[in-house]
Design a protein around this motif. Sequence first.
Motif, mmCIF file in Angstrom:
data_model
loop_
_atom_site.group_PDB
_atom_site.id
_atom_site.type_symbol
_atom_site.label_atom_id
_atom_site.label_comp_id
_atom_site.label_asym_id
_atom_site.label_seq_id
_atom_site.Cartn_x
_atom_site.Cartn_y
_atom_site.Cartn_z
ATOM 1 N N LEU A 22 0.854 -1.183 0.000
ATOM 2 C CA LEU A 22 0.000 0.000 0.000
ATOM 3 C C LEU A 22 0.893 1.236 0.000
ATOM 4 O O LEU A 22 1.846 1.313 0.771
ATOM 5 N N SER A 23 0.563 2.207 -0.853
ATOM 6 C CA SER A 23 1.436 3.372 -0.949
ATOM 7 C C SER A 23 0.643 4.646 -1.168
ATOM 8 O O SER A 23 -0.520 4.631 -1.572
ATOM 9 N N LEU A 35 4.995 7.487 -3.617
ATOM 10 C CA LEU A 35 6.334 7.721 -3.082
ATOM 11 C C LEU A 35 6.645 6.849 -1.873
ATOM 12 O O LEU A 35 7.739 6.304 -1.753
ATOM 13 N N SER A 36 5.668 6.703 -0.985
ATOM 14 C CA SER A 36 5.929 6.037 0.293
ATOM 15 C C SER A 36 5.029 4.818 0.485
ATOM 16 O O SER A 36 3.803 4.936 0.492
ATOM 17 N N SER A 37 5.642 3.653 0.667
ATOM 18 C CA SER A 37 4.892 2.455 1.052
ATOM 19 C C SER A 37 4.691 2.486 2.562
ATOM 20 O O SER A 37 5.627 2.784 3.312
ATOM 21 N N PHE A 38 3.491 2.159 3.013
ATOM 22 C CA PHE A 38 3.234 2.189 4.451
ATOM 23 C C PHE A 38 2.755 0.848 4.996
ATOM 24 O O PHE A 38 2.593 0.693 6.214
ATOM 25 N N ALA A 39 2.534 -0.141 4.143
ATOM 26 C CA ALA A 39 2.119 -1.466 4.621
ATOM 27 C C ALA A 39 2.353 -2.490 3.527
ATOM 28 O O ALA A 39 2.296 -2.171 2.334
ATOM 29 N N THR A 40 2.600 -3.712 3.938
ATOM 30 C CA THR A 40 2.675 -4.824 2.997
ATOM 31 C C THR A 40 1.296 -5.478 2.909
ATOM 32 O O THR A 40 0.447 -5.284 3.791
ATOM 33 N N ASP A 85 0.401 -8.465 3.387
ATOM 34 C CA ASP A 85 0.075 -9.426 4.443
ATOM 35 C C ASP A 85 -0.413 -8.754 5.729
ATOM 36 O O ASP A 85 -0.831 -9.433 6.673
ATOM 37 N N GLN A 86 -0.397 -7.418 5.768
ATOM 38 C CA GLN A 86 -0.960 -6.687 6.904
ATOM 39 C C GLN A 86 -2.432 -6.335 6.682
ATOM 40 O O GLN A 86 -3.064 -5.750 7.554
ATOM 41 N N VAL A 87 -2.959 -6.696 5.523
ATOM 42 C CA VAL A 87 -4.357 -6.402 5.173
ATOM 43 C C VAL A 87 -5.194 -7.655 5.386
ATOM 44 O O VAL A 87 -4.813 -8.750 4.969
ATOM 45 N N ASP A 88 -6.349 -7.507 6.020
ATOM 46 C CA ASP A 88 -7.250 -8.642 6.224
ATOM 47 C C ASP A 88 -8.163 -8.865 5.025
ATOM 48 O O ASP A 88 -8.392 -10.006 4.615
ATOM 49 N N THR A 89 -8.692 -7.773 4.472
ATOM 50 C CA THR A 89 -9.645 -7.876 3.358
ATOM 51 C C THR A 89 -9.401 -6.747 2.371
ATOM 52 O O THR A 89 -9.171 -5.601 2.777
#
Length: 282
Positions: A199-200, A234-239, A241-245
Amino acid sequence: MSDSQNLLAEQRRALILDEVRRRGGVRVNELTRRLKVSDMTVRRDLDALARQGVVEKVHGGAVPVVETSTHEPGFEAKSALELAAKEDIARAAAAMVVPGSAIALSGGTTTYVLAHHLVDVPDLTVVTNSVRVAEVFHAARRAGTAGGDQPGAAMVVLTGGVRTPSDSLVGPVADQTIRSLHFDVLFLGVHGISAQAGLSTPNLGEAETNRRFMRSARRVVVIADHTKWGTVGLSSFATLDQVDTLVTDAGLPEEVREEIAELLPDLVVAGGPEELSPPRDA
Protein backbone atom coordinates in the motif's frame (compact mmCIF):
# COMPACT_ATOMS: atom_id res chain seq x y z
CA MET A 1 -28.64 19.71 -17.28
CA SER A 2 -30.55 17.11 -15.23
CA ASP A 3 -28.99 14.81 -12.59
CA SER A 4 -29.52 11.81 -14.91
CA GLN A 5 -27.66 13.57 -17.72
CA ASN A 6 -24.81 14.44 -15.32
CA LEU A 7 -24.59 10.84 -14.22
CA LEU A 8 -24.45 9.63 -17.81
CA ALA A 9 -21.62 12.06 -18.51
CA GLU A 10 -19.71 10.88 -15.44
CA GLN A 11 -20.16 7.24 -16.41
CA ARG A 12 -19.07 7.98 -19.96
CA ARG A 13 -15.94 9.78 -18.77
CA ALA A 14 -15.06 6.89 -16.48
CA LEU A 15 -15.29 4.53 -19.46
CA ILE A 16 -13.11 6.84 -21.55
CA LEU A 17 -10.49 7.08 -18.80
CA ASP A 18 -10.46 3.30 -18.42
CA GLU A 19 -9.89 2.95 -22.16
CA VAL A 20 -7.09 5.54 -22.15
CA ARG A 21 -5.29 3.80 -19.31
CA ARG A 22 -5.78 0.30 -20.71
CA ARG A 23 -4.70 1.09 -24.28
CA GLY A 24 -2.32 3.97 -23.67
CA GLY A 25 -4.44 6.35 -25.72
CA VAL A 26 -7.70 6.77 -27.63
CA ARG A 27 -8.93 8.56 -30.74
CA VAL A 28 -12.07 10.70 -30.87
CA ASN A 29 -13.56 8.82 -33.83
CA GLU A 30 -13.15 5.48 -32.02
CA LEU A 31 -14.94 6.83 -28.97
CA THR A 32 -17.84 8.25 -30.94
CA ARG A 33 -18.48 4.82 -32.48
CA ARG A 34 -18.11 2.91 -29.23
CA LEU A 35 -20.14 5.29 -27.06
CA LYS A 36 -22.67 6.22 -29.76
CA VAL A 37 -22.38 9.93 -29.07
CA SER A 38 -21.35 12.92 -31.13
CA ASP A 39 -17.85 14.09 -31.85
CA MET A 40 -18.58 17.26 -29.82
CA THR A 41 -19.71 15.22 -26.79
CA VAL A 42 -16.50 13.19 -26.80
CA ARG A 43 -14.40 16.34 -27.11
CA ARG A 44 -16.22 17.88 -24.13
CA ASP A 45 -15.57 14.71 -22.13
CA LEU A 46 -11.88 14.81 -23.01
CA ASP A 47 -11.76 18.49 -22.04
CA ALA A 48 -13.29 17.64 -18.66
CA LEU A 49 -10.82 14.79 -18.06
CA ALA A 50 -7.92 17.02 -19.10
CA ARG A 51 -9.02 19.67 -16.57
CA GLN A 52 -9.00 16.98 -13.89
CA GLY A 53 -5.40 16.24 -14.85
CA VAL A 54 -5.93 12.56 -15.70
CA VAL A 55 -5.52 12.68 -19.49
CA GLU A 56 -3.56 14.81 -21.92
CA LYS A 57 -5.29 15.89 -25.11
CA VAL A 58 -3.38 15.25 -28.32
CA HIS A 59 -4.33 15.76 -31.97
CA GLY A 60 -7.35 13.56 -32.63
CA GLY A 61 -7.61 12.02 -29.16
CA ALA A 62 -6.00 11.72 -25.73
CA VAL A 63 -3.25 9.86 -23.88
CA PRO A 64 -2.84 9.17 -20.14
CA VAL A 65 -0.99 11.58 -17.91
CA VAL A 66 2.05 9.84 -16.48
CA GLU A 67 1.96 10.67 -12.79
CA THR A 68 5.12 10.90 -10.72
CA SER A 69 5.29 9.01 -7.45
CA THR A 70 4.88 12.31 -5.56
CA HIS A 71 1.81 13.57 -7.47
CA GLU A 72 -1.24 13.82 -5.22
CA PRO A 73 -4.50 14.71 -7.01
CA GLY A 74 -7.02 16.86 -5.16
CA PHE A 75 -10.26 15.50 -3.74
CA GLU A 76 -12.48 16.99 -6.44
CA ALA A 77 -10.38 15.49 -9.26
CA LYS A 78 -10.48 12.02 -7.71
CA SER A 79 -14.14 12.12 -6.70
CA ALA A 80 -15.26 12.31 -10.34
CA LEU A 81 -13.54 9.04 -11.27
CA GLU A 82 -14.83 5.44 -11.14
CA LEU A 83 -18.18 6.46 -9.64
CA ALA A 84 -20.00 3.18 -10.28
CA ALA A 85 -17.07 1.14 -8.95
CA LYS A 86 -16.92 3.20 -5.76
CA GLU A 87 -20.63 2.73 -5.17
CA ASP A 88 -20.32 -1.05 -5.60
CA ILE A 89 -17.35 -1.15 -3.24
CA ALA A 90 -19.09 1.04 -0.66
CA ARG A 91 -22.19 -1.16 -0.59
CA ALA A 92 -20.09 -4.29 -0.07
CA ALA A 93 -17.99 -2.66 2.63
CA ALA A 94 -21.04 -1.25 4.45
CA ALA A 95 -22.41 -4.79 4.79
CA MET A 96 -19.38 -5.59 6.98
CA VAL A 97 -20.25 -2.94 9.58
CA VAL A 98 -21.95 -4.14 12.77
CA PRO A 99 -24.25 -1.73 14.64
CA GLY A 100 -22.65 -0.47 17.84
CA SER A 101 -19.10 -1.01 16.65
CA ALA A 102 -16.14 1.38 16.60
CA ILE A 103 -14.82 1.93 13.11
CA ALA A 104 -12.21 4.12 11.47
CA LEU A 105 -12.44 5.66 8.01
CA SER A 106 -9.27 7.02 6.43
CA GLY A 107 -9.22 9.85 3.95
CA GLY A 108 -10.17 9.28 0.33
CA THR A 109 -13.03 9.46 -2.12
CA THR A 110 -14.02 5.80 -1.69
CA THR A 111 -14.29 6.14 2.09
CA TYR A 112 -16.34 9.28 1.44
CA VAL A 113 -18.82 7.24 -0.61
CA LEU A 114 -18.81 4.55 2.09
CA ALA A 115 -19.70 7.15 4.73
CA HIS A 116 -22.96 7.87 2.91
CA HIS A 117 -23.88 4.19 3.25
CA LEU A 118 -23.21 4.19 7.00
CA VAL A 119 -25.24 7.14 8.26
CA ASP A 120 -28.20 4.89 9.08
CA VAL A 121 -26.20 2.22 10.93
CA PRO A 122 -27.14 2.72 14.60
CA ASP A 123 -24.78 3.42 17.49
CA LEU A 124 -21.57 3.68 15.50
CA THR A 125 -18.45 5.37 16.78
CA VAL A 126 -16.59 6.72 13.76
CA VAL A 127 -13.02 8.00 13.90
CA THR A 128 -11.74 9.67 10.75
CA ASN A 129 -8.98 11.94 9.53
CA SER A 130 -11.10 12.96 6.53
CA VAL A 131 -12.80 16.35 6.65
CA ARG A 132 -15.17 15.19 3.90
CA VAL A 133 -16.17 12.00 5.73
CA ALA A 134 -16.87 13.91 8.95
CA GLU A 135 -19.05 16.35 7.00
CA VAL A 136 -21.21 13.45 5.73
CA PHE A 137 -22.10 12.35 9.26
CA HIS A 138 -22.56 15.91 10.55
CA ALA A 139 -24.89 16.72 7.64
CA ALA A 140 -26.90 13.57 8.35
CA ARG A 141 -27.24 14.56 11.99
CA ARG A 142 -28.44 18.05 11.06
CA ALA A 143 -30.96 16.56 8.61
CA GLY A 144 -32.26 14.10 11.18
CA THR A 145 -30.88 10.97 9.49
CA ALA A 146 -30.37 8.09 11.92
CA GLY A 147 -32.47 9.93 14.48
CA GLY A 148 -30.55 13.20 14.40
CA ASP A 149 -29.75 13.93 18.05
CA GLN A 150 -31.75 10.91 19.16
CA PRO A 151 -30.07 7.71 20.37
CA GLY A 152 -28.60 5.79 17.45
CA ALA A 153 -26.84 8.64 15.66
CA ALA A 154 -23.13 8.06 15.02
CA MET A 155 -20.59 9.62 17.32
CA VAL A 156 -17.85 11.07 15.09
CA VAL A 157 -14.29 11.90 16.11
CA LEU A 158 -12.27 14.02 13.65
CA THR A 159 -8.58 13.67 14.42
CA GLY A 160 -7.27 17.15 13.66
CA GLY A 161 -3.94 17.70 11.93
CA VAL A 162 -2.48 19.23 8.76
CA ARG A 163 -4.77 19.16 5.72
CA THR A 164 -3.56 17.41 2.54
CA PRO A 165 -4.71 18.06 -1.06
CA SER A 166 -7.14 15.15 -0.66
CA ASP A 167 -8.70 16.78 2.44
CA SER A 168 -7.16 14.30 4.88
CA LEU A 169 -5.69 15.40 8.21
CA VAL A 170 -2.20 14.08 8.91
CA GLY A 171 0.82 14.77 11.09
CA PRO A 172 1.62 14.57 14.83
CA VAL A 173 -1.79 15.77 16.05
CA ALA A 174 -3.66 13.18 13.98
CA ASP A 175 -1.17 10.44 14.90
CA GLN A 176 -1.43 11.17 18.63
CA THR A 177 -5.23 11.07 18.54
CA ILE A 178 -5.28 7.73 16.70
CA ARG A 179 -2.57 6.23 18.93
CA SER A 180 -4.85 6.41 21.99
CA LEU A 181 -7.83 4.71 20.31
CA HIS A 182 -8.81 1.18 19.28
CA PHE A 183 -11.12 0.22 16.40
CA ASP A 184 -13.02 -2.93 15.50
CA VAL A 185 -12.51 -2.25 11.77
CA LEU A 186 -10.47 0.21 9.74
CA PHE A 187 -11.70 1.01 6.23
CA LEU A 188 -8.66 2.27 4.42
CA GLY A 189 -8.59 4.10 1.09
CA VAL A 190 -5.30 3.96 -0.80
CA HIS A 191 -3.54 5.82 -3.59
CA GLY A 192 -1.87 2.67 -4.89
CA ILE A 193 -1.61 -1.05 -4.26
CA SER A 194 0.76 -3.60 -5.75
CA ALA A 195 2.31 -6.96 -4.95
CA GLN A 196 5.79 -5.47 -4.66
CA ALA A 197 5.17 -2.06 -3.05
CA GLY A 198 2.12 -3.00 -0.98
CA LEU A 199 0.00 0.00 0.00
CA SER A 200 1.44 3.37 -0.95
CA THR A 201 0.73 7.11 -1.03
CA PRO A 202 2.49 10.14 -2.49
CA ASN A 203 2.17 11.97 0.86
CA LEU A 204 4.74 11.15 3.57
CA GLY A 205 2.55 12.50 6.36
CA GLU A 206 -0.40 10.43 5.19
CA ALA A 207 1.81 7.33 5.10
CA GLU A 208 2.63 7.68 8.80
CA THR A 209 -0.98 8.43 9.77
CA ASN A 210 -2.16 5.36 7.85
CA ARG A 211 0.43 3.23 9.68
CA ARG A 212 -0.96 4.50 12.97
CA PHE A 213 -4.52 3.71 11.87
CA MET A 214 -3.51 0.14 11.01
CA ARG A 215 -1.80 -0.43 14.37
CA SER A 216 -4.98 0.63 16.19
CA ALA A 217 -7.36 -1.64 14.26
CA ARG A 218 -8.35 -5.23 14.96
CA ARG A 219 -9.24 -5.70 11.29
CA VAL A 220 -7.97 -3.80 8.25
CA VAL A 221 -10.24 -3.57 5.19
CA VAL A 222 -8.75 -1.83 2.15
CA ILE A 223 -11.34 -0.38 -0.23
CA ALA A 224 -9.85 0.38 -3.65
CA ASP A 225 -11.18 0.34 -7.20
CA HIS A 226 -9.39 -1.63 -9.91
CA THR A 227 -7.41 1.37 -11.21
CA LYS A 228 -5.40 1.46 -7.96
CA TRP A 229 -3.80 -1.92 -8.68
CA GLY A 230 -0.29 -1.42 -10.03
CA THR A 231 -0.08 2.22 -8.93
CA VAL A 232 2.88 3.03 -6.68
CA GLY A 233 3.22 6.25 -4.67
CA LEU A 234 6.33 7.72 -3.08
CA SER A 235 5.93 6.04 0.29
CA SER A 236 4.89 2.45 1.05
CA PHE A 237 3.23 2.19 4.45
CA ALA A 238 2.12 -1.47 4.62
CA THR A 239 2.68 -4.82 3.00
CA LEU A 240 -0.25 -6.84 1.68
CA ASP A 241 0.08 -9.43 4.44
CA GLN A 242 -0.96 -6.69 6.90
CA VAL A 243 -4.36 -6.40 5.17
CA ASP A 244 -7.25 -8.64 6.22
CA THR A 245 -9.64 -7.88 3.36
CA LEU A 246 -9.48 -6.06 0.04
CA VAL A 247 -12.80 -4.88 -1.40
CA THR A 248 -12.49 -3.95 -5.07
CA ASP A 249 -14.75 -3.89 -8.13
CA ALA A 250 -15.51 -6.15 -11.07
CA GLY A 251 -13.21 -4.16 -13.35
CA LEU A 252 -10.20 -5.94 -11.84
CA PRO A 253 -8.88 -8.46 -14.41
CA GLU A 254 -9.26 -12.14 -13.55
CA GLU A 255 -5.52 -12.80 -13.60
CA VAL A 256 -4.95 -10.00 -11.10
CA ARG A 257 -7.71 -11.38 -8.85
CA GLU A 258 -5.93 -14.72 -8.79
CA GLU A 259 -2.65 -13.03 -7.90
CA ILE A 260 -4.24 -11.05 -5.08
CA ALA A 261 -6.04 -14.12 -3.76
CA GLU A 262 -2.63 -15.70 -3.17
CA LEU A 263 -1.45 -12.69 -1.19
CA LEU A 264 -4.46 -11.75 0.95
CA PRO A 265 -6.70 -13.67 3.35
CA ASP A 266 -9.89 -12.27 1.82
CA LEU A 267 -10.69 -10.65 -1.54
CA VAL A 268 -14.19 -9.30 -2.17
CA VAL A 269 -15.07 -8.38 -5.75
CA ALA A 270 -18.09 -6.10 -5.64
CA GLY A 271 -20.55 -5.34 -8.40
CA GLY A 272 -20.22 -8.50 -10.46
CA PRO A 273 -22.88 -11.19 -10.98
CA GLU A 274 -22.14 -12.13 -7.38
CA GLU A 275 -19.86 -10.74 -4.76
CA LEU A 276 -17.40 -13.35 -3.63
CA SER A 277 -13.87 -14.21 -2.74
CA PRO A 278 -12.16 -16.23 -5.50
CA PRO A 279 -11.91 -19.93 -4.65
CA ARG A 280 -8.61 -21.17 -3.27
CA ASP A 281 -6.97 -24.52 -3.53
CA ALA A 282 -7.30 -26.61 -0.40
